[in-house]
Enzyme design. Structure first.
Site, short mmCIF file in Angstrom:
data_model
loop_
_atom_site.label_atom_id
_atom_site.label_comp_id
_atom_site.label_asym_id
_atom_site.label_seq_id
_atom_site.Cartn_x
_atom_site.Cartn_y
_atom_site.Cartn_z
N ASP A 1 0.87 -1.31 0.00
CA ASP A 1 0.11 0.03 -0.01
C ASP A 1 0.96 1.14 0.00
OD1 ASP A 1 -2.34 1.48 -0.11
OD2 ASP A 1 -3.10 0.76 1.91
N ARG B 1 -2.21 -0.83 -8.34
CA ARG B 1 -3.75 -0.27 -7.63
C ARG B 1 -3.66 1.24 -7.97
NH1 ARG B 1 -6.39 0.92 -2.60
NH2 ARG B 1 -8.56 -0.41 -2.84
#
Length: 307
Positions: A132, A184
């Site tokens: 992330d 992402r």
């Protein structure tokens, strides 16, 4: 007024005194709307329910900004146990991790040691790990660690995140393109200064389209993480224009946000993956979700009145 509320909520997300106060109330604050629970078994149940609705999942054991080496190693061990818990289950699920939870602010070598342990177990169990992206202060080092792990484990087992609100994101995607990375793409949820990030939503939206377009043409896999229906409509059309194969892209959304939209897209035949956070360290994540839509503060106040 709404911007002031958003800024206040983002500040509260990092305020330890506010966190201690919130933890006294636990999930009575309404966090269960965005976080299915604190335990791994809570996450398993959420994944099972989403699977029955035709949705894939990403698991995130919540936690960040760890300042103790033992705690960082424990977090890595928990990630490994999570991968092992799902090893023999028939669900399309992968893992999302934050480097500051794994010791990045303590020692980069410690963080790399923990990441290698996690990604090696993901490889052995046929799973995938997404690094992330956190605040801007950790952006460059995150990309550097991603490159090292990609060189060791390859695209099939490691990916990362690019945030549209940063000016540098299009250049980052161009620089990563030779790796054919699995990325992402998000708008971004941290409070950043205008020296590094677009302050206006319309500019973020335009840059989001720009980086989606770049990544779709890179040859790598693209995860379009948004609940914005205008962006979703645009992405559908752009994918058709570029003839992007289904296996090279998907939509991603957050647990508890726009569930009807999630299921509608799945019924249309699109792959939709739901980001499922869980764990005791839910406070910071919960506050950032409220900051994205300050109107949600109303349901928190109602939850407290009912408690």
């Amino acid at each position: 007024m709404e911007q002031l509320m958003r800024d206040t909520l983002l500040w509260l997300s990092r305020n330890r005194r506010a966190e201690r106060w919130a933890r006294r109330f636990g999930f009575r604050l309404g966090a269960g709307r965005f976080v299915p629970g604190e335990s791994l078994e809570d996450a398993v149940r959420a994944v099972e329910q989403l699977h029955r609705r035709g949705l894939a999942t990403t698991l995130d054991h919540l936690g960040e900004f760890v300042d103790c080496a033992d705690e960082a190693r424990q977090a890595a061990d928990f990630c490994v146990r999570t991968l092992e818990r799902f090893a023999d289950l028939p669900y399309d699920v992968y893992l999302s991790v934050k480097l500051t939870q794994l010791g990045l602010d303590i020692d980069e070598d410690l963080c790399m040691e923990n990441m290698r342990k996690i990604v090696a177990r993901a490889r052995d169990t046929g799973r995938f790990v997404r690094i992330d992206m956190e605040d801007y202060a950790h952006n460059e080092v995150t990309l550097a660690i991603y490159r090292k792990l990609h060189a060791e484990f390859g695209t099939e087992h490691i990916g990362t995140v690019i945030q549209a609100y940063l000016y540098k994101s299009a250049d980052d995607i161009r620089a990563l393109a030779p790796l054919k990375p699995n990325l992402r793409l998000v708008k971004g949820a941290y409070k950043e200064p205008p020296s590094v990030a677009y302050p206006e939503k319309r500019d973020v939206d335009e840059n989001y389209k720009r980086i989606i377009d770049l990544q779709l043409q890179s040859g790598g896999k693209t995860a379009i993480a948004t609940h914005d229906e205008a962006i979703i409509r645009w992405a559908k059309e752009r994918v058709r224009e570029l003839h992007v194969p289904d296996e090279r892209w998907e939509f991603q959304m957050l647990y508890g946000i726009r569930p009807q939209l999630q299921e509608a897209l799945a019924r249309e035949g699109y792959k939709v993956r739901i980001y499922v956070p869980f764990g005791e360290d839910w406070y910071g994540y919960f506050m950032r979700r409220l900051a994205e839509r300050p109107a949600n503060v109303g349901f928190v106040l109602k939850s407290l009145v009912k408690a």
